[in-house]
Design a protein around this motif. Structure first.
Motif, short mmCIF file in Angstrom:
data_model
loop_
_atom_site.label_atom_id
_atom_site.label_comp_id
_atom_site.label_asym_id
_atom_site.label_seq_id
_atom_site.Cartn_x
_atom_site.Cartn_y
_atom_site.Cartn_z
N ASP A 108 47.08 -3.28 5.94
CA ASP A 108 46.85 -2.52 5.07
C ASP A 108 45.96 -2.79 3.96
N THR A 110 44.71 -2.59 -0.01
CA THR A 110 45.46 -2.38 -1.30
C THR A 110 44.81 -2.21 -2.37
N SER A 127 48.74 2.11 -0.69
CA SER A 127 48.15 1.14 -0.27
C SER A 127 47.69 1.90 0.95
N PHE A 209 52.06 5.06 -0.76
CA PHE A 209 51.27 4.79 1.15
C PHE A 209 50.65 5.94 1.50
#
Length: 416
Positions: A108, A110, A127, A209
């Motif tokens: 990921d 972020t 993220s 997300f």
């Protein structure tokens, strides 16, 4: 004249019943001490279970690799100074390709994004993730769907919202297929995550997300680019095939990253590999020490309660000196007198302990009404508390009982 245990307990209860208020006030110290110990141990066990559940819900056999070196012990924290503390997509691919026994993996990037929908705004963590993030972290979409490979390949502007973001931006509305703006860039809502609730790390649902490629190349283009031009990642997640495979994966991943980052043998790692088990053990150790520390403080009130028992038993011996002399005159042995007063002290402490258990359970249950975890009253803790209260009665009752048993019957009968 010897008396049996049952008769001694009856005599003790009769003596305590004759001075109920005094007996009650004497038991308060024991009750508070036992209650505090029971409540603290129940809350500590509840916190421990809560932490275990939180880690279990984050995935199993999980390793996380983050940039920077995390110091263990006091003053810990990421310490990237003087090191090339970043991870790239190249690192991610190299580790996944080189480490064995990896069941699933994810990465990921972020950052923080400003969300807006109509007149509503919110600032939350965003993220960018690979599609396997949902599987690795054991976190599914409650409605709609999660990020898919096609989204990543096309750098799609789609977003999956956490429950807190939904509550902030879409109160009473269905967010699916609506368009929100993140940093003024429009994104279509394709899913809503199941709620994770709050943990020791904060509100886990205050998150959204998007595809990893979208985060790296569209939304956070500058932040996600290293000086070398490579795309950065914040965390690499590796899920081992078994608990036993984790150390091997950790060792090989470390070797791969050290080689890629061109670290000399005596250089410290410029990254940290965090084991889920290691974190769990650390938190368990902290909560255990904290519980023991608070329990030790609570035990001080037991000491005070014990001194109170000794004091009241000395008063009782003085008040009943003629009774003791009379019993000795008709044949009672010193052992019988000692046993009688010792049992009286133990009964006093035992009853105080029972009240303390009810008090402690009540406090523990009351506390859990205001927190996110449930206190766990362990039978072992109750048994320990009862045993300890009896031990307190025995210890602090010995001196007054011995004093009573050694009284001269003639002097005792003459006592005014």
């Amino acid at each position: 004249m010897n008396i049996d245990l049952v008769e001694a307990i009856k005599l003790a209860l009769r003596a305590l019943g004759a001075n109920q208020l005094r007996a009650f006030l004497t038991m308060i110290g024991i009750s508070i001490g036992i209650g505090a110990v029971i409540a603290l141990m129940a809350i500590g066990a509840g916190v421990q279970q809560y932490i275990n559940d939180q880690f279990a819900s984050s995935g199993t056999n999980l390793l996380g690799i983050v940039p920077g070196r995390i110091q263990r012990g006091p003053g810990g924290g990421q310490n990237p100074f003087g090191q090339s503390s970043f991870l790239t997509m190249g690192d991610y691919r190299a580790v996944v390709a080189g480490a064995p026994n990896i069941e699933a993996h994810a990465a990921d990037f972020t950052s923080v994004g400003n969300f807006s929908y109509g007149s509503r705004t919110s600032q939350v963590q965003v993220s960018g993730v690979t599609p396997s993030f949902s599987e690795v972290r054991n976190w599914r979409a409650m409605s709609g769907r999660f990020i898919e490979e096609a989204d990543n390949n096309s750098r799609a502007r789609v977003v999956v919202l956490g429950q807190t973001v939904v509550n902030d931006l879409f109160p009473g509305e269905d967010p699916l297929d609506q368009v929100v703006k993140i940093n003024d860039v429009p994104f279509r809502v394709i899913g809503v995550m199941e709620s994770k609730g709050s943990s020791f790390l904060g509100d886990q649902d205050a998150i959204a997300f998007i595809p990893l490629s979208t985060a790296q190349e569209r939304l956070f283009q500058r932040q996600a680019q290293a000086r070398t031009g490579e795309r950065l990642v914040s965390t690499i997640y590796l899920q081992a095939t078994s608990d036993a495979a984790r150390p091997q994966i950790e060792a090989i991943a470390r070797d791969i990253l050290r080689e890629r980052h061109r670290l000399a043998p005596d250089d410290n790692d410029d990254f940290s590999i965090i084991s889920q088990t290691e974190l769990l053990n650390t938190f368990s150790a902290v909560t255990s020490v904290l519980t023991l520390f608070l329990g030790a403080i609570a035990a001080i009130s037991l000491l005070v309660g014990g001194i109170g028992i000794m004091n009241i038993m000395l008063v009782s011996v003085t008040e009943r000196t003629r009774e003791i002399g009379l019993r000795k005159a008709i044949g009672a042995t010193p052992a019988a007198i000692l046993g009688q007063f010792l049992i009286e002290a133990v009964v006093l402490s035992f009853i105080g302990g029972l009240i303390g258990i009810m008090l402690g359970v009540g406090i523990a249950l009351g506390v859990t009404r205001f927190v996110d975890f449930s206190a766990i009253v362990q039978p072992g803790a109750v048994l320990l508390a009862v045993s300890f209260s009896v031990a307190v009665g025995l210890f602090f009752g010995i001196y007054p009982a011995r004093r009573a048993s050694r009284l001269n019957p003639i002097d005792a009968l003459r006592f005014e």
